[in-house]
Structure formats: C-alpha cells, structure tokens
Design a protein around this motif. Structure first.
Motif, PDB file in Angstrom:
ATOM      1  N   VAL A 110       0.852  -1.188   0.000  1.00  0.00           N
ATOM      2  CA  VAL A 110       0.000   0.000   0.000  1.00  0.00           C
ATOM      3  C   VAL A 110       0.892   1.245   0.000  1.00  0.00           C
ATOM      4  CG1 VAL A 110      -1.814   1.266   1.209  1.00  0.00           C
ATOM      5  CG2 VAL A 110      -1.772  -1.241   1.296  1.00  0.00           C
ATOM      6  N   MET A 111       0.711   2.096  -0.990  1.00  0.00           N
ATOM      7  CA  MET A 111       1.446   3.361  -1.045  1.00  0.00           C
ATOM      8  C   MET A 111       0.688   4.429  -0.270  1.00  0.00           C
ATOM      9  SD  MET A 111       4.330   3.237  -2.799  1.00  0.00           S
ATOM     10  CE  MET A 111       4.601   4.957  -3.228  1.00  0.00           C
ATOM     11  N   VAL A 112       1.348   5.072   0.679  1.00  0.00           N
ATOM     12  CA  VAL A 112       0.755   6.169   1.449  1.00  0.00           C
ATOM     13  C   VAL A 112       1.747   7.322   1.478  1.00  0.00           C
ATOM     14  CG1 VAL A 112      -0.215   6.906   3.661  1.00  0.00           C
ATOM     15  CG2 VAL A 112      -0.530   4.542   2.900  1.00  0.00           C
ATOM     16  N   ARG A 113       1.396   8.418   0.832  1.00  0.00           N
ATOM     17  CA  ARG A 113       2.219   9.623   0.814  1.00  0.00           C
ATOM     18  C   ARG A 113       3.676   9.322   0.468  1.00  0.00           C
ATOM     19  NH1 ARG A 113       0.097  14.168   2.463  1.00  0.00           N
ATOM     20  NH2 ARG A 113       2.123  15.002   3.121  1.00  0.00           N
ATOM     21  N   GLY A 114       3.840   8.514  -0.571  1.00  0.00           N
ATOM     22  CA  GLY A 114       5.166   8.265  -1.103  1.00  0.00           C
ATOM     23  C   GLY A 114       5.940   7.135  -0.464  1.00  0.00           C
ATOM     24  N   THR A 115       5.356   6.456   0.538  1.00  0.00           N
ATOM     25  CA  THR A 115       6.025   5.328   1.178  1.00  0.00           C
ATOM     26  C   THR A 115       5.246   4.055   0.888  1.00  0.00           C
ATOM     27  OG1 THR A 115       6.911   6.704   2.972  1.00  0.00           O
ATOM     28  CG2 THR A 115       6.787   4.338   3.381  1.00  0.00           C
TER      29      THR A 115
END
Length: 491
Positions: free
Chosen positions: A42-47
């Motif tokens: 899962v990508m969240v704000r670039g992470t």
C-alpha cells in the motif's frame, strides 16, 4: 500404526499468501490449501508499506478454516527476508512495516561504506550487498526518521512479528536474522562491530533462536476469540528460501539447488559459511538454515520480471495467464534480445515492458515489441544468469555439480526448466512446486517429533512428490549465445 499429525503452514510471498494444512501419516505428507489471499503493498504519501494487520486478519481466517476439519498440533510462518516491524515500550506496533522495494534506502549503501569498508562488512556478515538489506533500511531510519528509531524497543522481522502476534513472544529466528546484514555469520550472533560502526542500537534486536524452535503456544485470548484449541507456535525457517531448502528432495549431502519464485536463489548447503575474496567478488550470500547449516546463495531477480510485466498488461486491459505467456514465449524467435535481470532499473515496480524495451534499445539490440518476445527475452536472460551464478559458485567452492535441483513455482514453466538445463549444461530435476510450504510443514513435524531428521524429511518429500527430469538438448548453442549475453550485459 503411526498417529496422524496435522500442522498448519502459512507461506507469505511478495504478492500473495496461503494457509496449508499438512497431514503426515508416517509415510507421506498430504497438503490441503485451506485459505489463499492477496498480499498487496500500500502506497501512502510516497512510502510503500506492507498491510500487516490485514495479513494477520488473513492468518486468523486461515486458522479458523483449518480448525473446521480438526485441531492442528502446531503453526509455522515463513515470509520473504529483510523487512521488519518496530514495537514500542508497551509492545505495540509503531507503524506498518515498510516494503523492501520502497525507495528509502537510496544512497544508504554508499553511506554505510563511509563508516565501515565494504570488505569488512562482507567479511563479518557474509551477506550479499543489496540496498534492500535490513542494515541499510535501519540506516535510512537513523538518517531520515531518528525520532521513530528512538521510540523503538524491539525490532521483529516479518515472520517473527507475526509469531509475536500469535504468541506474545519476541524472538529472532536464525534464518530470517541471517538475511539482515547485521549477523556475524561465523559466530551466529548480532555483530556489535557492524552496528557500532553505523551507530545503530543493538538493544532493539531480540534473542536469536535456532530454526525449528517452539517459542510458545497460541495466545489464550486469540484462542477464545476464534474458538480454537491451543497449538504450538514453531519458529520454522522464517525466510522462505530456507524453508524451501529443507524440501530439496535429495539424498546427496552435496547438491546445487535453484529456488525459483518472485526471487531466484541459486546455491548449496554447507556446514559452515564461505567468506573469502572470491565469494565477495561474486557477491554471494551466506544464510543460516536448519541445524545451524549455512546456505551459500546467489540472489537473483526471478519471476518478478514476468509478474510485473503481467501486471502492466492487465492495466492495459490484457488478462494473460502464466500458461498463455509461456505459449507466446515458446512461439517467439529465440536469442533475439537479452537483459541483465539484476540491473537496477528492474528492481522497482512499474512499467516493466517499457523498461525492458529501453534496456534493449540502449544496448543496441532489437527491441522486443510483442508480449511473447518480451517474455522470451526474460526467460532466456534468467537462464543465462543462472548459468553465470552457478559458475561463480562452483569456482568459489572448487567443486562442480552435475545436476541442479529446481524447486518452487517457476518450475511450472517447462520452457524455463528446459532453458535452464541447456544454459547450465546440467540435468535439471524439477520439483516440488510447493517446496516452501513442504519445508515449512517438515520443519514443524521435526519440531513436534513426528520426523527424526532432515534427511528423513527430504526422503519423505521425495516419496510424496513427482520430480521431472530435464536433460540439456542444445547446450553448445546456449554456450555460444552466453558469450553474447555476457557482452551485452557488461555494457
């Protein structure tokens, strides 16, 4: 009559997981997959994160389904290597574990070498230098998010973290710890020299336990929640490669194997690690396995290349099965274009077909345009890389292996198996497909006393599975093309 034993194996790959009940009747192992689930980052704000709470939910589902046909004696979990979660002082997870393909380790290898020379780092850990390794992930935390590291009391690798969720016990199983580049390979303990050089805390690293140790039983509250009977939690070979290693169906003490999945790992099993100038030059890794054995391995990007191509084609509206992709590759023109599977541009997720075309264009080769041409390019290049790795390994050990045991999901491609036999000039013995799960089950059976030795476990697996032999058919032609592959990939 031998009492039947039922154990539950959880096998987590980079894109999916499954729960498999293994039943041993004293002669053979029968497997029943009771639950399968996606494992999507899962990508969240670039992470890029692993959704570990969802994965634990799937473990609960798997345990519940397994229980429908009766209780299990034990539970074992294997996963990929290097990734970890951090617990705070109360034992709570600080944040979701970050995916090894996240870009946070960019530049960290070079930063580490400013504090500890490469030859010294390899000389202690015996690990292949890879940016994804735990050491470089921790260094990125120290450099970029020191406040998070300061809150951490305990680091747990992925299988150890899931074992903790099940049992409440924090331990580091030997095989998974050995993927971290923080373990002293010869002394089999955390390396204070490495950690001090990078100013990383050794206090967060848990006690290392041997592969196959029973760490406890299912948490009472979890049993009550799910209506389960208590079962032992076994720290099997937490690194999936080492679970697969336990399932190599050989009678020989000296053997060469290739575990072929999202990653390909080619190597052998030794009594002690091999750490010398030749192994460092070839960047070969030493991992820990069952019985304190050392696995001398080369990590190679594997079916990830085809998996990522397939995802791109699905995004474009084309739903190809892996069988269809193999048929298209078989029909494509041979030896037209090559890539180096481990080139840096192929590590991140994204549009893999475009990157393969760019690589071929940059190296002055015909650009593969069709789906079949791209898959054939990948398969042939993987087979060439397997040959190169086998040569490097045999040179380090001054030993030649006449055959190669090929295990894992990749052996479902008969084309890739034959290409590997031709490229390596060796007989390939393909099977079992489910090596990782079988090894997980076998290590549990060893722990609960149903099987006496690893040698016996391998015999039982050999008797339980079908093994397909592939003989080299065009070895001379492949050796000629190998020279061209080397020239192209060394550019």
């Amino acid at each position: 009559m031998t009492e039947e034993k039922r154990v539950l194996a959880f096998d987590f790959g980079a894109s999916s997981g499954r729960a498999v009940v293994g039943t041993f009747d004293g002669r053979t192992i029968h497997m029943e997959e009771v639950h399968r689930f996606a494992n999507d980052p899962v990508m969240v704000r670039g992470t890029m994160y692993w959704d570990v709470l969802r994965l634990f939910h799937e473990i609960k589902q798997g345990m519940t389904k397994a229980h429908l046909s009766g209780p299990v004696a034990s539970i074992g979990i294997d996963t990929w290597g290097v990734d970890f979660g951090l617990l705070d002082q109360r034992g709570n997870l600080l944040e979701n574990p970050v995916h090894y393909r996240d870009r946070r380790t960019a530049g960290m290898v070079e930063e580490a070498f400013r504090h500890i020379p490469q030859e010294k780092l390899y000389g202690i850990t015996g690990n292949q230098i890879m940016p994804i390794n735990t050491l470089f992930q921790l260094l990125s935390l120290k450099e970029q998010r020191p406040e998070l590291l300061a809150q951490a009391k305990t680091l747990l690798f992925m299988p150890d973290l899931l074992n903790y969720f099940l049992s409440g016990v924090c331990r580091a199983e030997y095989s998974i710890a050995s993927t971290s580049q923080m373990l002293d390979a010869r002394r089999r303990c955390w390396s204070k020299t490495v950690l001090d050089a990078l100013d990383l805390p050794d206090s967060i690293l848990p006690e290392i336990i041997p592969t196959g140790t029973c760490i406890g039983t299912l948490d009472a509250a979890l049993c009550e929640e799910l209506g389960l009977e208590p079962a032992e939690v076994i720290a099997v070979a937490g690194h999936d490669t080492q679970s697969a290693m336990a399932a190599v169906p050989t009678e020989q003490q000296e053997f060469l194997f290739l575990s072929c999945g999202t990653w390909s790992l080619l190597g052998t099993e030794l009594a002690e690690p091999v750490i010398n100038e030749a192994s460092e030059r070839a960047n070969i890794t030493n991992e820990g396995g069952y019985g304190g054995k050392a696995s001398f391995l080369k990590n190679i990007i594997g079916l990830w290349l085809i998996q990522e191509c397939r995802r791109q084609w699905m995004r474009e509206g084309h739903e190809y099965s892996f069988g269809e992709l193999e048929q298209l590759a078989r029909a494509a023109e041979p030896f037209r274009s090559f890539i180096h599977p481990d080139a840096p541009e192929f590590v991140p997720s994204g549009n893999m077909p475009a990157r393969i075309r760019d690589y071929c264009r940059r190296t002055g080769q015909p650009v593969p345009e069709s789906v079949g041409a791209i898959v054939r390019c990948i398969d042939e290049s993987l087979a060439m890389r397997y040959h190169q790795a086998a040569v490097e390994l045999e040179e380090c050990l001054d030993h030649t292996y006449p055959r190669l045991h090929m295990i894992g999901g990749g052996i479902q491609s008969r084309l890739l198996c034959q290409m590997t036999a031709d490229a390596c000039g060796k007989e390939v013995l393909a099977g079992p497909v489910e090596a990782t799960v079988l090894g997980n089950i076998a290590l549990q059976l060893l722990s609960v006393g149903a099987i006496e030795s690893l040698r016996e476990a391998r015999r039982i697996i050999r008797d339980s599975e079908s093994i397909q032999a592939y003989q080299p058919q065009e070895a001379e032609r492949w050796q000629e093309e190998y020279q061209r592959w080397e020239a192209v990939t060394s550019c």
